[in-house]
Enzyme design. Sequence first.
Site, mmCIF file in Angstrom:
data_model
loop_
_atom_site.group_PDB
_atom_site.id
_atom_site.type_symbol
_atom_site.label_atom_id
_atom_site.label_comp_id
_atom_site.label_asym_id
_atom_site.label_seq_id
_atom_site.Cartn_x
_atom_site.Cartn_y
_atom_site.Cartn_z
ATOM 1 N N LYS A 1 0.837 -1.209 0.000
ATOM 2 C CA LYS A 1 0.000 0.000 0.000
ATOM 3 C C LYS A 1 0.874 1.263 0.000
ATOM 4 O O LYS A 1 0.589 2.234 -0.717
ATOM 5 C CB LYS A 1 -0.923 -0.040 1.227
ATOM 6 C CG LYS A 1 -1.734 1.201 1.458
ATOM 7 C CD LYS A 1 -2.698 1.494 0.321
ATOM 8 C CE LYS A 1 -3.411 2.820 0.545
ATOM 9 N NZ LYS A 1 -4.057 3.296 -0.678
ATOM 10 N N LYS B 1 1.047 11.557 5.305
ATOM 11 C CA LYS B 1 1.401 10.458 6.227
ATOM 12 C C LYS B 1 1.941 9.266 5.434
ATOM 13 O O LYS B 1 2.947 8.651 5.802
ATOM 14 C CB LYS B 1 0.146 10.091 7.039
ATOM 15 C CG LYS B 1 0.190 8.829 7.883
ATOM 16 C CD LYS B 1 -0.557 7.639 7.299
ATOM 17 C CE LYS B 1 -2.001 7.855 6.989
ATOM 18 N NZ LYS B 1 -2.681 6.691 6.401
#
Length: 287
Positions: free
Chosen positions: A171, A239
């Site tokens: 991811k 992030k």
Amino acid sequence: MEEIGFLGIGIMGKAMAVNLLRHGFKVTVWNRTLSRCDELVQHGASVGETPAAVIKKCKYTIAMLSDPAAALSVVFDKHGALEQICAGKGYIDMSTVDADTSSQISQAITSKGGSFLEAPVSGSKKPAEDGQLVILAAGDKDLFVQVVPAFDVLGKKSFFLGQIGNGAKMKLVVNMIMGSMMNAFSEGIVLADKSGLDPHTLLDVLDLGAIANPMFKMKGPAMIKNSYPPAFPLKHQQKDMRLALALGDENAVPMPVAAAANEAFKKARSLGLGDHDFSAVFETLSK
Ligand SMILES: NC(=O)C1=CN([C@@H]2O[C@H](COP(=O)(O)OP(=O)(O)OC[C@H]3O[C@@H](n4cnc5c(N)ncnc54)[C@H](OP(=O)(O)O)[C@@H]3O)[C@@H](O)[C@H]2O)C=CC1
Ligand SMILES: O=CCCC(=O)O
């Protein structure tokens, strides 16, 4: 399938939980800001007062939380998932976190007899609403097989990537590429505009060539109008860049393009754009 618990009713969690309800699953939801569960109740969900209460009630519980701190807090804090997890229960964390966070959660869950799957997703608000996510699962293969009926509703394809950490890493690699692309795309739109070209024509040209993609097609027209309705909040993209760069550090992979993209997302956050869509990084080029 048995009743499913759902922790975290943000942009993604809400769309995913509604989708499960629409397909006939019984769902019990919890959100830190509990009032956000009200809308889900209108769709037929039950509400749990705490993560522990949801785990107690449900055989399988999915979490979709903003970042590593949130994912850890929902498991380890008072009234957290860990208090009620036990043999026969499965915990599936679909948040985007780093491999280390995922391992900590996995160890805690499995040490109490529960089973654990990390299953971050590719795809944003619209694919979540349409059940078109790409699921990047890793961890307990038996649990993966058990929750396939739910994954089939949430996504168009589920990958099982092996040991814990592999889903999280995949991811982060994907989002690192996406964040870098968004910056190159933004620069291209500004360059076209400032050099006297129509940016809409640029979008048409891009859409017919080798680098055509749904992200440019979907976000480009809004970006040209300086409009960034949040589908994937910029603070979460930053992030993910940060976590991907840390993965690069660990593996001694130089990533100058991703590092520059991260700086642009940090700049955008400093301009107060963290809750806008990540395409708002475009604003850093004109400020
Ligand atoms: N949006 C997107 O396009 C995609 C997002 N993701 C990932 O999915 C996750 C969720 O994203 P998204 O739904 O967009 O994010 P949102 O910001 O919309 O939602 C975040 C959720 O996390 C909760 N939360 C935040 N901090 C805490 C905490 N300390 N304790 C408990 N709950 C907390 C929020 O609760 P509260 O309502 O109380 O603030 C909310 O339910 C992220 O990891 C993101 O990177 C993955 C793919 C696509
Ligand atoms: O993590 C967010 C991903 C957004 C997307 O895949 O479009």
